[in-house]
Design a protein around this motif. Structure first.
Motif, PDB file in Angstrom:
ATOM      1  N   LEU A  85       0.833  -1.200   0.000  1.00 43.04           N
ATOM      2  CA  LEU A  85       0.000   0.000   0.000  1.00 43.04           C
ATOM      3  C   LEU A  85       0.872   1.255   0.000  1.00 43.04           C
ATOM      4  O   LEU A  85       0.628   2.199  -0.767  1.00 43.04           O
ATOM      5  N   ASN A  86       1.873   1.256   0.854  1.00 43.26           N
ATOM      6  CA  ASN A  86       2.765   2.416   0.932  1.00 43.26           C
ATOM      7  C   ASN A  86       3.621   2.567  -0.325  1.00 43.26           C
ATOM      8  O   ASN A  86       3.879   3.680  -0.783  1.00 43.26           O
ATOM      9  N   MET A  87       4.057   1.456  -0.877  1.00 43.11           N
ATOM     10  CA  MET A  87       4.869   1.517  -2.096  1.00 43.11           C
ATOM     11  C   MET A  87       4.049   2.022  -3.285  1.00 43.11           C
ATOM     12  O   MET A  87       4.489   2.893  -4.040  1.00 43.11           O
ATOM     13  N   VAL A 142      -8.062  -3.806  -0.210  1.00 43.08           N
ATOM     14  CA  VAL A 142      -8.726  -4.974  -0.802  1.00 43.08           C
ATOM     15  C   VAL A 142      -8.047  -5.348  -2.112  1.00 43.08           C
ATOM     16  O   VAL A 142      -7.822  -6.530  -2.408  1.00 43.08           O
ATOM     17  N   GLN A 143      -7.702  -4.348  -2.910  1.00 47.04           N
ATOM     18  CA  GLN A 143      -7.022  -4.604  -4.182  1.00 47.04           C
ATOM     19  C   GLN A 143      -5.650  -5.243  -3.956  1.00 47.04           C
ATOM     20  O   GLN A 143      -5.262  -6.179  -4.669  1.00 47.04           O
ATOM     21  N   ILE A 144      -4.919  -4.736  -2.973  1.00 52.77           N
ATOM     22  CA  ILE A 144      -3.606  -5.298  -2.661  1.00 52.77           C
ATOM     23  C   ILE A 144      -3.748  -6.733  -2.170  1.00 52.77           C
ATOM     24  O   ILE A 144      -2.963  -7.623  -2.556  1.00 52.77           O
ATOM     25  N   LYS A 145      -4.744  -6.982  -1.335  1.00 56.76           N
ATOM     26  CA  LYS A 145      -4.957  -8.346  -0.818  1.00 56.76           C
ATOM     27  C   LYS A 145      -5.209  -9.316  -1.969  1.00 56.76           C
ATOM     28  O   LYS A 145      -4.665 -10.425  -1.992  1.00 56.76           O
ATOM     29  N   ARG A 146      -6.033  -8.903  -2.926  1.00 54.92           N
ATOM     30  CA  ARG A 146      -6.307  -9.770  -4.077  1.00 54.92           C
ATOM     31  C   ARG A 146      -5.041 -10.047  -4.875  1.00 54.92           C
ATOM     32  O   ARG A 146      -4.807 -11.163  -5.327  1.00 54.92           O
ATOM     33  N   MET A 147      -4.223  -9.021  -5.055  1.00 60.31           N
ATOM     34  CA  MET A 147      -2.966  -9.185  -5.789  1.00 60.31           C
ATOM     35  C   MET A 147      -2.074 -10.213  -5.098  1.00 60.31           C
ATOM     36  O   MET A 147      -1.520 -11.118  -5.743  1.00 60.31           O
ATOM     37  N   LEU A 148      -1.938 -10.082  -3.769  1.00 62.71           N
ATOM     38  CA  LEU A 148      -1.081 -10.997  -3.025  1.00 62.71           C
ATOM     39  C   LEU A 148      -1.640 -12.412  -3.035  1.00 62.71           C
ATOM     40  O   LEU A 148      -0.881 -13.392  -3.093  1.00 62.71           O
ATOM     41  N   GLN A 149      -2.955 -12.547  -2.973  1.00 63.96           N
ATOM     42  CA  GLN A 149      -3.569 -13.874  -3.017  1.00 63.96           C
ATOM     43  C   GLN A 149      -3.312 -14.548  -4.362  1.00 63.96           C
ATOM     44  O   GLN A 149      -3.072 -15.760  -4.427  1.00 63.96           O
TER      45      GLN A 149
END
Length: 280
Positions: A157-159, A219-226
């Motif tokens: 998120l920070n990046m 939520v978008q970051i979580k999906r990417m990591l999943q």
């Protein structure tokens, strides 16, 4: 907890031991809890904070130092919030607790336009209320339920959205230097906590204020990591390890590393022969 089969009991025992070990290692690695500490355990009603309290209670039974646990829930006056759930649960566990009532819900709804993300303001208001209350009750540590996946998500998120390379530290001194925040579950996987909460049947209270905001950056970051984790199992753990293995000289922050003083070492005893050109 419901009656389990022998196989289920074995699996649950392995899960419980793994979570205990991960929490114990994080506490030891970062000196999170010391003798005589009064730890304010922030309980939201979600799976992570329930698991954190449960594991800390369990660890305290055999801990080498004596410390106190006090559960605190911030009732933000969300419509339909079941006020009886947490007091009933905590009384059944025999844990001393406080319910801190602050109508941050109305503040957030009045200041954030409809359809916009509420999490940022909500988090700041919640954090301010809890930090102040910790000082009122003489808590020496504030325990939050963030896990490994939360930390990695915050890194990206920070990046991606803030242009900074930072995450959630397992231990943090607040900006005003008056509170020490700890994250005992920094080494725990979210998938393990989901399974643990299912086994323990914690009385989960959903967040109606922001839980339905599907387009949140997190939520978008979580999906990417999943997706990454499905394609490359173990990637999230590798990323988390990188947060603990930082090489400032291999990045570009001049405040962390003195790039300006870099120069070639001169050795007066070192003889470098001239270059001889050979015609072929």
């Amino acid at each position: 907890m419901p009656e389990l089969s022998r196989k289920e009991k074995t699996e649950f025992n392995k899960l419980h031991k793994r979570l205990r070990r991960n929490v114990g290692n994080a506490i030891a690695d970062y000196s999170m809890i010391e003798a005589g500490d009064r730890v304010m355990v922030c309980l939201s009603g979600g799976k992570d904070s329930y698991a954190m309290l449960d594991i800390l209670i369990n660890l305290r039974l055999n801990a080498p130092v004596d410390f106190e646990l006090i559960a605190v829930n911030l009732d933000q006056k969300q419509p339909g919030f079941p006020e009886h759930v947490l007091p009933a649960y905590l009384e059944a566990q025999g844990v001393p607790y406080y319910i801190l009532e602050k109508d941050t819900y109305s503040i957030v709804k009045s200041l954030v336009p409809e359809g916009k993300t509420t999490c940022g303001l909500c988090s700041r208001l919640r954090r301010g209320s809890l930090y102040g209350f910790a000082q009122e009750i003489g808590a020496s540590k504030i325990a939050l339920g963030h896990h490994r996946d939360d930390i990695v998500e915050t890194l990206f998120l920070n990046m991606f959205f803030a242009g900074s390379l930072k995450a959630m530290p397992p231990k943090l001194l607040s900006d005003d230097k008056r509170n020490v925040v700890i994250r005992p579950m920094a080494y725990c996987k979210e998938s393990d906590l989901v399974r643990y909460a299912d086994h323990k049947q914690f009385p989960i209270i959903p967040c109606n204020l922001c839980g339905s905001q599907e387009n949140l950056q997190r939520v978008q970051i979580k999906r990417m990591l999943q997706e990454w984790e499905r394609e490359y199992p173990g990637r999230t753990e590798t990323i988390f390890r990188s947060i603990r293995n930082v090489a400032p000289s291999q990045l570009a922050d001049v405040s962390l590393f003195d790039f300006g003083s870099l120069s070639i070492a001169e050795d007066p005893d070192l003889h470098v022969p001239g270059i001889q050109v050979v015609n072929l």
